[in-house]
Design an enzyme around this catalytic site. Structure first.
Site, PDB file in Angstrom:
ATOM      1  N   ASP A  28      10.092   4.941 -10.513  1.00  3.64           N
ATOM      2  CA  ASP A  28       9.710   5.531 -11.798  1.00  3.64           C
ATOM      3  C   ASP A  28      10.476   6.808 -12.103  1.00  3.64           C
ATOM      4  O   ASP A  28      10.735   7.124 -13.266  1.00  3.64           O
ATOM      5  CB  ASP A  28       8.206   5.808 -11.825  1.00  3.64           C
ATOM      6  CG  ASP A  28       7.383   4.531 -11.997  1.00  3.64           C
ATOM      7  OD1 ASP A  28       8.000   3.452 -12.120  1.00  3.64           O
ATOM      8  OD2 ASP A  28       6.141   4.611 -12.015  1.00  3.64           O
TER       9      ASP A  28
ATOM     10  N   SER B  15       0.819  -1.214   0.000  1.00  8.15           N
ATOM     11  CA  SER B  15       0.000   0.000   0.000  1.00  8.15           C
ATOM     12  C   SER B  15       0.853   1.265   0.000  1.00  8.15           C
ATOM     13  O   SER B  15       1.511   1.564  -0.998  1.00  8.15           O
ATOM     14  CB  SER B  15      -0.940  -0.043   1.210  1.00  8.15           C
ATOM     15  OG  SER B  15      -1.919   0.958   1.137  1.00  8.15           O
TER      16      SER B  15
ATOM     17  N   LYS C 212      -0.780  -4.139  -3.094  1.00  3.63           N
ATOM     18  CA  LYS C 212      -2.073  -3.559  -2.694  1.00  3.63           C
ATOM     19  C   LYS C 212      -2.141  -2.150  -3.280  1.00  3.63           C
ATOM     20  O   LYS C 212      -1.585  -1.204  -2.746  1.00  3.63           O
ATOM     21  CB  LYS C 212      -2.227  -3.497  -1.174  1.00  3.63           C
ATOM     22  CG  LYS C 212      -3.581  -2.923  -0.750  1.00  3.63           C
ATOM     23  CD  LYS C 212      -3.688  -2.772   0.750  1.00  3.63           C
ATOM     24  CE  LYS C 212      -5.044  -2.191   1.138  1.00  3.63           C
ATOM     25  NZ  LYS C 212      -5.206  -0.780   0.721  1.00  3.63           N
TER      26      LYS C 212
END
Length: 449
Positions: free
Chosen positions: A318, A307, A332
């Site tokens: 990224d 999460s 999640k």
């Protein structure tokens, strides 16, 4: 007359939930006849379903072997509605809502286990570091078959949590099966007060290369502030690079995860959320103000990183701000909203959106792959549990040693209170340190004329 009252009460309840959950109803700009007809059919279908529902309530009240209160029936109905959606959506009674608020404040009584229902089985997302469950050897992915001899099959998450909790100091026995294994065994542990300390073990782990380390175990209200204090202290000690440990971190508050990622990024998208309702569509971006110096960074992750942890890891990956090392994260990628009902006395914890990393990937049930894979054996994972439980104690011991070294002439020879260093080697951390050393060596070499 009774039936009419129940119909009215039920409809009011549903209307209040809809109003609070979604905030507004947006009409179509130019509804055509076909859309109107479909809307009419849908309303008629809903009313028919309501009538059937009321009939069921009436039958339960009239014919169930024991007298049953309508509030009990409706509460069970709400639980059933949400449990059929996904493992994370739940209905909270007033008592459970109070417990939830206490949990987010970072202290509660119990075992310290994050659980969900996965494939019909009560499954451990991760044990909280330094909790009774963590120390007893409960592992990520463990399936809890029984709680004090009672099978957990068809047991809801909330019912399971109620049974896992109890009076301080009482014992509980869980029958578990480790992931990848088929043999169940019992683990008995004692309930304790869980102090969720979200920043742990901040220290310099390599004096020569000035490599810092800190573990984030949860995302609570004060987590980013606590991390700031720890990082600034490490920078004062000369830190040149950092290992950020997100292993066994089950997540927490989304806004805190965004704030943490923002500390490492000067600009760009951190995360976006998209839901069926457009009011759940958000983008969160980094700001230059308050960003840490651009020191080399390695983030440790494992299958217990979930999460909010994955929001931070995904943004760093990224944006190529650092390297991820370990094994694939939990996966999640859904966002739960707490929606108050009945004047805020109860609430729905409802999945309202999914989040997407800066590259547009939804990692729900997929996880994030690290740049550098360093898997651990079952024995190594258990040893890591024990090691991480001692992390703060070791840090405090090191602080004592620093004080002793400054006054060593005052300590008689042979009376040193130093303990031998633990023989355990955290192979994932060691690999991260080696990588950061290599980056430092390469940087020095490239700067040489």
């Amino acid at each position: 007359m009774k039936t009419r009252v129940y119909v009215l009460l039920f409809c009011i309840t549903l209307l209040s939930v809809r109003t609070v959950s979604f905030g507004q109803d947006k009409p179509l700009e130019k509804p055509n006849a076909e859309v109107k007809e479909k809307a009419k059919e849908t309303k008629e279908d809903i009313y028919e379903e309501f009538e059937e529902f009321i009939k069921v309530i009436k039958e339960l009240q009239d014919k169930y072997v024991d007298e049953i209160n309508v509030n009990t029936i409706l509460t069970n109905a709400y639980r059933g509605m949400l449990s059929g959606l996904d493992p994370y959506s739940q209905y909270f009674s007033s008592e459970e809502l109070e417990d939830l608020k206490i949990e987010t404040e970072g202290e509660f009584e119990g075992l310290g286990i994050e659980v969900i229902i996965r494939e019909g089985l009560l499954t451990v997302i991760t044990p909280i570091i330094d909790s009774p469950a963590f120390k007893a050897g409960i592992l990520v992915g463990d399936r809890i078959i029984k709680i004090d001899g009672e099978f957990t099959e068809n047991m809801s998450v909330r019912d399971a949590i109620k049974k896992l909790r109890g009076k301080l100091g009482t014992t509980i026995t869980l029958t578990v099966v480790h992931e990848g294994d088929t043999v169940p065994f019992d683990i008995t542990m004692e309930r304790a007060t869980i102090h969720v300390k979200s920043i742990r073990g901040a220290r310099i782990v390599d004096d020569d290369y000035k490599i810092g380390y800190l573990a984030v175990t949860n995302f609570q209200e004060n987590t980013t502030k606590d991390m700031d204090v720890a990082v600034q202290d490490l920078l004062k000690k000369g830190m040149k690079s950092l290992v950020l440990d997100l292993r066994f971190n089950p997540g927490g508050l989304l806004n805190i995860a965004v704030d943490m990622a923002d500390k490492f990024l000067e600009r760009g998208l951190i995360v976006s959320t998209k839901g069926r309702d457009t009011t759940q569509n958000y983008t969160y971006r980094a700001r230059k103000q308050g960003t840490y110096p651009k020191f080399p960074l390695v983030v440790l992750v494992n299958n217990g990183s979930a999460s909010a942890s994955e929001i931070v890891a995904g943004a760093i990956k990224d944006h190529k701000r650092g390297l991820l090392l370990g094994i694939k994260t939990f996966g999640k990628g859904s966002v739960q909203s707490l929606i108050p009902v009945w004047d805020g006395k109860t609430a729905l914890k409802l999945t309202t959106a999914r989040y997407y990393t800066p590259s547009g990937v939804c990692i729900h049930e997929k996880g994030i792959e690290p740049h550098i894979k360093v898997p651990l054996s079952f024995a190594e994972t258990k040893a890591l549990h024990e090691h991480l439980s001692m992390i703060d104690r070791d840090t405090k011991t090191n602080d004592v040693r620093e004080g002793e070294s400054k006054e060593k002439e005052a300590v008689p020879q042979g009376s040193s209170v130093r303990k031998e260093k633990s023989s355990y080697i955290d192979v994932q951390l060691e690999r991260a340190i080696d990588i950061l050393k290599g980056i430092e060596v390469y940087a020095k070499g490239s700067n040489t004329p």
